[in-house]
Design an enzyme around this catalytic site. Structure first.
Site, PDB file in Angstrom:
ATOM      1  N   HIS A   1       3.011 -16.653  10.205  1.00 39.93           N
ATOM      2  CA  HIS A   1       3.927 -17.462   9.395  1.00 39.93           C
ATOM      3  C   HIS A   1       5.348 -17.432   9.944  1.00 39.93           C
ATOM      4  O   HIS A   1       5.971 -18.477  10.142  1.00 39.93           O
ATOM      5  CB  HIS A   1       3.914 -16.943   7.956  1.00 39.93           C
ATOM      6  CG  HIS A   1       4.830 -17.684   7.044  1.00 39.93           C
ATOM      7  ND1 HIS A   1       4.482 -18.866   6.435  1.00 39.93           N
ATOM      8  CD2 HIS A   1       6.095 -17.409   6.638  1.00 39.93           C
ATOM      9  CE1 HIS A   1       5.481 -19.284   5.693  1.00 39.93           C
ATOM     10  NE2 HIS A   1       6.482 -18.420   5.798  1.00 39.93           N
TER      11      HIS A   1
ATOM     12  N   HIS B   1      10.368 -19.133  12.328  1.00 39.66           N
ATOM     13  CA  HIS B   1      11.759 -18.671  12.395  1.00 39.66           C
ATOM     14  C   HIS B   1      12.104 -18.014  13.732  1.00 39.66           C
ATOM     15  O   HIS B   1      13.044 -17.218  13.795  1.00 39.66           O
ATOM     16  CB  HIS B   1      12.026 -17.679  11.253  1.00 39.66           C
ATOM     17  CG  HIS B   1      11.869 -18.265   9.889  1.00 39.66           C
ATOM     18  ND1 HIS B   1      12.774 -19.150   9.349  1.00 39.66           N
ATOM     19  CD2 HIS B   1      10.888 -18.112   8.964  1.00 39.66           C
ATOM     20  CE1 HIS B   1      12.377 -19.508   8.140  1.00 39.66           C
ATOM     21  NE2 HIS B   1      11.233 -18.900   7.874  1.00 39.66           N
TER      22      HIS B   1
ATOM     23  N   LYS C   1      10.844 -29.531   9.054  1.00 35.84           N
ATOM     24  CA  LYS C   1      11.385 -28.282   8.520  1.00 35.84           C
ATOM     25  C   LYS C   1      12.807 -28.558   8.059  1.00 35.84           C
ATOM     26  O   LYS C   1      13.693 -28.867   8.858  1.00 35.84           O
ATOM     27  CB  LYS C   1      11.387 -27.190   9.594  1.00 35.84           C
ATOM     28  CG  LYS C   1      11.906 -25.826   9.113  1.00 35.84           C
ATOM     29  CD  LYS C   1      10.931 -25.132   8.191  1.00 35.84           C
ATOM     30  CE  LYS C   1      11.417 -23.730   7.842  1.00 35.84           C
ATOM     31  NZ  LYS C   1      10.484 -23.004   6.955  1.00 35.84           N
TER      32      LYS C   1
END
Length: 328
Positions: free
Chosen positions: A204, A219, A262
Site C-alpha cells: 500500500h 507514497h 491521486k
C-alpha cells in the site's frame, strides 16, 4: 458496571488477553501495539509520558533527529533535480487537471539504485497486483526478496539506532525479534476487500494500490520516478514543498497512474528506503492511529499511521494499514 465498551479500558485493566477483543488492556498490549486508545488514562495512573518505558514526545524528537543524521544512503543535492512547476490551491487538488506539462524528475543519478538497500527495495516493487480484491500469492522467491531487503536495511546505522532505541523502551528483546516483527507488520497479508488476502502495508505505502478507481497509498519517490520514466505516471501539480534545502525533502503532489488519480500523495524525496521504513515503523509503534511529531534537521514534521484493525498476527498485533507524511 454490567457493560463496558469493547473499545475502552474502563473497568478492564489487567483483564486477561482475549483474541476476540477489539483492543486490549493488560500490560502486554503495549508490546503488542494492541491497547485501547484510553489504556493509559485508565490503566496507567502515572500517565503515558511519565511511564518508564513509554515513548515520550521528546524521545520522538530526539530519535528522529538521530535517524535523520544517520541516513548515509540518502541522495546528495546533485543526485536529484526535480521540477515541481505548478503549486495547486486547495480548490485545485481534486479537479484532476494537469497543470505541469513537464515530468517531476528532470534527473536522478541512478547509481543510487545500486546501493544494497535500494536494489533490494526495487526488487520488491513488482511483486504485487495493484487492484485491491485480487489475492496476492507470495512465491518463495518473493519471500526471499523480503528477507534480503530486511537483512540489508538492518546492516545500516539508521536501523541499528532504531532497534537500540526500541529495545531500550522494552519493545523488543533481540534484533531477531525485531526483524521478525518487521516482516509481519510490513509484509503480512490482509484483506482490504472481498475477503481476499490482497494487501500489505508495504504494498500500500511503497508500491501503491488502486481501489474503487482511485490511487490508494503510493507514497514512495523511487516508485514514482521509475514509473514516470516508463510513462506510466503523469505528474499534475504539487500542493506542498517542504522547507528542507537538502534531501530528504517532502512534496505533496497530485498525479495519475495509468489514468487513476491521486488527489494528494505526500512523499519523501531523496531519502533512502531504510529512512522511510525506519520513520514509519517508529511512528507506528509509538503513536499508532495518531499524528507522530518528529524533527528532521531542525524542521518539524508529522507522520500519520493507521493500524489495520480487522485482522491481527501473532498475539493480537496489528498490521500497518498506512503511513504517510502529513502535509499542510
Amino acid at each position: 458496571a454490567l457493560y463496558t465498551a469493547p473499545d475502552s479500558c474502563y473497568g478492564r485493566c489487567e483483564e486477561p488477553y482475549n483474541e476476540e477483543d477489539e483492543c486490549h488492556c493488560s500490560p502486554q498490549c503495549e508490546r503488542d501495539h494492541s491497547c485501547c486508545e484510553d489504556y493509559y488514562r485508565h490503566c496507567q495512573p502515572e500517565g503515558f509520558s511519565r511511564s518508564r518505558d513509554s515513548i515520550t514526545d521528546q524521545d520522538l524528537l530526539r530519535i528522529s533527529e538521530q535517524l535523520y543524521g544517520a541516513d548515509h544512503n540518502k541522495a546528495q543535492p546533485s543526485d536529484i533535480v526535480i521540477n515541481p512547476q505548478h503549486q495547486a490551491s486547495p480548490e485545485e487538488t481534486d479537479d484532476q487537471e494537469d497543470r505541469s506539462p513537464q515530468p517531476l524528475y528532470r534527473y536522478v543519478n541512478e547509481k543510487l539504485f545500486s546501493k544494497p538497500t535500494y536494489s533490494s527495495f526495487i526488487k520488491l516493487l513488482d511483486n504485487y497486483q495493484r487492484t485491491t480484491g485480487k489475492e496476492e500469492e507470495v512465491t518463495e522467491e518473493e519471500l526471499q526478496e523480503q528477507e534480503n531487503f530486511l537483512r540489508e536495511v538492518m546492516k545500516t546505522e539508521l536501523m541499528k539506532k532504531l532497534f537500540t532505541f526500541l529495545r531500550s523502551k522494552k519493545r523488543y528483546g533481540s534484533e531477531q525479534e525485531f526483524i521478525a516483527d518487521l516482516q509481519e507488520m510490513w509484509f503480512g497479508l490482509y484483506s482490504r476487500g472481498d475477503g481476499e488476502r490482497d494487501s500489505s502495508g508495504f504494498e500500500h505505502i511503497f508500491s501503491g494500490e488502486v481501489k474503487k478507481g482511485k490511487v490508494s497509498g503510493f507514497h514512495n519517490w523511487i516508485r514514482f520516478y521509475l514509473l514516470e520514466k516508463q510513462g506510466m505516471v503523469n505528474y499534475f501539480s504539487h500542493n506542498f514543498n517542504g522547507p528542507w534545502d537538502t534531501y530528504p525533502d517532502v512534496l505533496g503532489l497530485q498525479f495519475s497512474w495509468d489514468g487513476f488519480y491521486k488527489e494528494v500523495g505526500s512523499a519523501f524525496i531523496g531519502c533512502s528506503p531504510e529512512f522511510e521504513l525506519g520513520l514509519y515503523t517508529l511512528c507506528f509503534i509509538a503513536r499508532p492511529g495518531r499524528e507522530c511529531h518528529l524533527s528532521l534537521g531542525g524542521h518539524s514534521l508529522s507522520i500519520q499511521t493507521y493500524p489495520w484493525t480487522k485482522s491481527t498476527y501473532g498475539n493480537g498485533k496489528k498490521y500497518i494499514a498506512t503511513a504517510y507524511v502529513v502535509s499542510p
